[in-house]
Design an enzyme around this catalytic site. Sequence first.
Site, PDB file in Angstrom:
ATOM      1  N   THR A  15       7.856  -9.149  -3.264  1.00 33.13           N
ATOM      2  CA  THR A  15       7.211  -8.976  -1.959  1.00 33.13           C
ATOM      3  C   THR A  15       6.932 -10.313  -1.291  1.00 33.13           C
ATOM      4  O   THR A  15       6.885 -10.408  -0.066  1.00 33.13           O
ATOM      5  CB  THR A  15       5.898  -8.173  -2.146  1.00 33.13           C
ATOM      6  OG1 THR A  15       6.262  -6.846  -2.514  1.00 33.13           O
ATOM      7  CG2 THR A  15       5.054  -8.129  -0.906  1.00 33.13           C
ATOM      8  N   SER A  62      11.092  -6.632  -8.298  1.00 33.96           N
ATOM      9  CA  SER A  62      10.881  -6.838  -9.740  1.00 33.96           C
ATOM     10  C   SER A  62      10.780  -5.532 -10.530  1.00 33.96           C
ATOM     11  O   SER A  62      10.784  -5.563 -11.759  1.00 33.96           O
ATOM     12  CB  SER A  62       9.667  -7.721 -10.005  1.00 33.96           C
ATOM     13  OG  SER A  62       8.458  -7.014  -9.896  1.00 33.96           O
ATOM     14  N   THR A  95       5.332  -8.789  -7.833  1.00 35.39           N
ATOM     15  CA  THR A  95       4.101  -8.584  -8.607  1.00 35.39           C
ATOM     16  C   THR A  95       4.231  -7.462  -9.640  1.00 35.39           C
ATOM     17  O   THR A  95       3.511  -7.442 -10.630  1.00 35.39           O
ATOM     18  CB  THR A  95       2.908  -8.227  -7.678  1.00 35.39           C
ATOM     19  OG1 THR A  95       3.197  -6.997  -7.002  1.00 35.39           O
ATOM     20  CG2 THR A  95       2.613  -9.334  -6.687  1.00 35.39           C
ATOM     21  N   ASP A  96       5.174  -6.516  -9.390  1.00 38.68           N
ATOM     22  CA  ASP A  96       5.153  -5.289 -10.199  1.00 38.68           C
ATOM     23  C   ASP A  96       5.385  -5.523 -11.687  1.00 38.68           C
ATOM     24  O   ASP A  96       4.768  -4.863 -12.516  1.00 38.68           O
ATOM     25  CB  ASP A  96       6.176  -4.286  -9.652  1.00 38.68           C
ATOM     26  CG  ASP A  96       5.670  -3.598  -8.381  1.00 38.68           C
ATOM     27  OD1 ASP A  96       4.468  -3.725  -8.078  1.00 38.68           O
ATOM     28  OD2 ASP A  96       6.471  -2.949  -7.692  1.00 38.68           O
TER      29      ASP A  96
HETATM   30  C1  SIN Z   1       8.193  -6.432  -6.561  1.00 42.93           C
HETATM   31  O1  SIN Z   1       7.523  -6.391  -7.592  1.00 42.93           O
HETATM   32  O2  SIN Z   1       9.272  -7.040  -6.488  1.00 42.93           O
HETATM   33  C2  SIN Z   1       7.752  -5.690  -5.345  1.00 42.93           C
HETATM   34  C3  SIN Z   1       6.285  -5.571  -5.251  1.00 42.93           C
HETATM   35  C4  SIN Z   1       5.557  -6.879  -5.132  1.00 42.93           C
HETATM   36  O3  SIN Z   1       6.076  -7.976  -5.278  1.00 42.93           O
HETATM   37  O4  SIN Z   1       4.323  -6.794  -4.845  1.00 42.93           O
END
Ligand code: SIN
Length: 332
Positions: A15, A62, A95-96
């Site tokens: 993100t 991710s 973040t995931d």
């Molecule tokens: C991801 O994990 O690539 C999408 C969600 C995020 O980064 O918050």
Amino acid sequence: MPHLPRIVVLATGGTIAGASSNPASSAHYQAATVPVASLLAAVPALNSVARIEAEQVAQVDSKDMSFSLWSTLAARVVHWSAQADVAGIVITHGTDTLEETAMALHLSLPCAVPVVLTAAMRPSTSLSADGPLNLLDAVRVASHPDAAGKGVLVVLNQQIHAARDVTKAHTSAVDAFVSPLAGPLGFVQDDYARFAHAPARQAHAVMPMPASWPEVEIVASYAQPGRVAIDAMVAAGVRGLVVAAAGNGSIHETLAEALVDANSAGVAVVRSSRTGAGHVAFPAVPRPADGLFVSAADLNPYKARVLLAMALANEPGLAADPARLQAVFAGA
Ligand code: SIN
């Protein structure tokens, strides 16, 4: 102009590199679209902190993270950190699954220079994007003399966390990342970064990143579970199972019976907790035949899975030696 440290930014997507046609939306966007050069250009303050070099290692959401990308990423970190004048590495990530990548790097990297993962909860086009400050803070921490020797770090929302301890604990808030048992290692405020304490565990390349990974899956214990999934996984050749157990590692009797059978068939079984925080008590002696499986300590099921898979890849015999496998979890 003072001599600025040379910092390498390795971008993988997420993100932080997300974009939306609606700046008022933080929920509807496409992750992993903005190239790293644009992310850096959006933060001119970086140029007064470090001499930045960047590499687009990947551009993925991710949720689709893979073992092969972990290997590529680890190899790029080793490549760049071997250059004498590189002071630190920053990795931008989604973040995931950041906590899983952080765990794999924590276990496998020599950490010759600070390695800092960062991310964002809101896309780069959001009215209140958190990525630019997180990126700047991550570069500040990677350049900081006190970051050396602390293993892989994670910087978000002005906090510094140890890779082993940090987890994502909220779907959307900018303060989604916490270290439930250990707390953050320190904080960043403007140009001031301070470590309050060192990480409790520093792995420092205890396990090489595997060339080939064994199948290790996660199962959960809840009211009246069936054993069909475990039996099917054992039949399919799974090598390890992590249980997201209730409370302090309690497993429903139906699941425990299936797991005892799985263990008798050579599958390593590790108990973690689905609670999100705390330590699963160590058995005095792990006795899988009685359902007393190895404890994941304070590792959540996702981090425990990374450790179990890496441990089995490097030493397949651990599946048949619960006391030694317990020692791996106690020490990692
Ligand atoms: C991801 O994990 O690539 C999408 C969600 C995020 O980064 O918050």
